[in-house]
Scaffold this motif. Structure first.
Motif, PDB file in Angstrom:
ATOM      1  N   PRO A 105      44.152  78.468  33.466  1.00  0.00           N
ATOM      2  CA  PRO A 105      44.508  78.701  32.050  1.00  0.00           C
ATOM      3  C   PRO A 105      43.367  79.254  31.200  1.00  0.00           C
ATOM      4  O   PRO A 105      43.613  79.784  30.118  1.00  0.00           O
ATOM      5  CB  PRO A 105      44.905  77.297  31.560  1.00  0.00           C
ATOM      6  N   THR A 106      42.134  79.135  31.677  1.00  0.00           N
ATOM      7  CA  THR A 106      41.001  79.473  30.816  1.00  0.00           C
ATOM      8  C   THR A 106      40.116  80.599  31.344  1.00  0.00           C
ATOM      9  O   THR A 106      39.231  81.062  30.626  1.00  0.00           O
ATOM     10  CB  THR A 106      40.105  78.233  30.604  1.00  0.00           C
ATOM     11  N   THR A 107      40.313  81.021  32.571  1.00  0.00           N
ATOM     12  CA  THR A 107      39.465  82.073  33.135  1.00  0.00           C
ATOM     13  C   THR A 107      40.311  83.262  33.562  1.00  0.00           C
ATOM     14  O   THR A 107      41.538  83.223  33.524  1.00  0.00           O
ATOM     15  CB  THR A 107      38.688  81.558  34.364  1.00  0.00           C
ATOM     16  N   ALA A 108      39.637  84.322  33.965  1.00  0.00           N
ATOM     17  CA  ALA A 108      40.342  85.501  34.456  1.00  0.00           C
ATOM     18  C   ALA A 108      41.170  85.128  35.682  1.00  0.00           C
ATOM     19  O   ALA A 108      40.725  84.339  36.520  1.00  0.00           O
ATOM     20  CB  ALA A 108      39.338  86.587  34.817  1.00  0.00           C
ATOM     21  N   PRO A 109      42.376  85.675  35.817  1.00  0.00           N
ATOM     22  CA  PRO A 109      43.226  85.346  36.968  1.00  0.00           C
ATOM     23  C   PRO A 109      42.540  85.578  38.313  1.00  0.00           C
ATOM     24  O   PRO A 109      42.824  84.872  39.280  1.00  0.00           O
ATOM     25  CB  PRO A 109      44.423  86.288  36.787  1.00  0.00           C
TER      26      PRO A 109
END
Length: 219
Positions: A105-109
């Motif tokens: 949810p918080t970093t690049a996929p």
């Protein structure tokens, strides 16, 4: 080979194939059409992205392939002909899925996807024999080839059901992917926590089995 697996190891193989399908379904949605367990597909995507000079997309495909290979290497390093390291490798898969679920949810996929690909690479070494992977649990092209060959052998008077285990493996991946796609549609990246829980259950079950087997061998 799938046909040579005991009932217990076949159950483990089917469970891993289902988990791989689930995570690939989740990963496909998370990554916009890339895979965390199907490296043939990522290789094709890499080639097409390079042909279209799309360096960002090509970098994603390359990162997933590299992470997968590193996962295989890590799982192989843990594999030992002298002792059962299944619990250790399943622990790596569980930890990779948990970290991916926490970071998605918080970093690049690409970060979460690479962690999942690493875990799926390690999954292919769970059923390794003498540190060589007997068959892959995350890709099913070979399984479908075996199904076709087995059907012909059966029609020629050979083993009537030798192909059924390969079909079971394919079905496990397909069913897992359906579940992963549905879960991702409803829960977004939180669907990865379901896979983390499933991997944790497999790890715990393997640990309990090993402990019981150790006690049985103790005079």
């Amino acid at each position: 080979m799938v046909r040579q697996l005991s009932a217990r190891r076949l159950a483990v193989a089917v469970a891993l194939a289902s988990l791989a399908g689930y995570l690939d379904g989740c990963g496909f949605i998370l990554l916009g059409g890339y895979f965390v367990s199907f490296m043939t597909g990522n290789t094709t995507r890499l080639a097409v992205d390079l042909a279209h000079v799309d360096w960002s997309a090509a970098g994603l495909a390359a990162a997933l392939i590299t992470a997968f290979v590193m996962g295989v290497a890590a799982g192989t390093a843990l594999t030992s002909p002298a002792s059962d390291r299944t619990v250790h490798i399943l622990g790596v898969i569980t930890a990779s899925a948990a970290l991916a679920a926490a970071l998605a949810p918080t970093t690049a996929p690409a970060v979460a996807g690479s962690l999942l690909a690493f875990g799926m690479g390690a999954a292919n070494t769970v059923l390794a024999q003498r540190q060589d992977v007997a068959f892959g649990v995350t890709y099913m092209t070979g399984a479908l080839v075996k199904v076709g060959q087995g059907v012909v052998r059966a029609l020629r008077g050979g083993d009537r059901w030798g192909w059924s285990r390969h079909l079971l493996m394919w079905a496990a991946v397909a069913a897992g992917a359906v579940a992963g796609g549905l879960a991702s549609s409803l829960l977004a990246s939180s669907a990865l926590w379901i896979a983390t829980g499933a991997a944790g259950v497999l790890t715990s079950a393997a640990a309990v089995f090993r402990m019981r087997r150790g006690r049985a061998r103790t005079p």
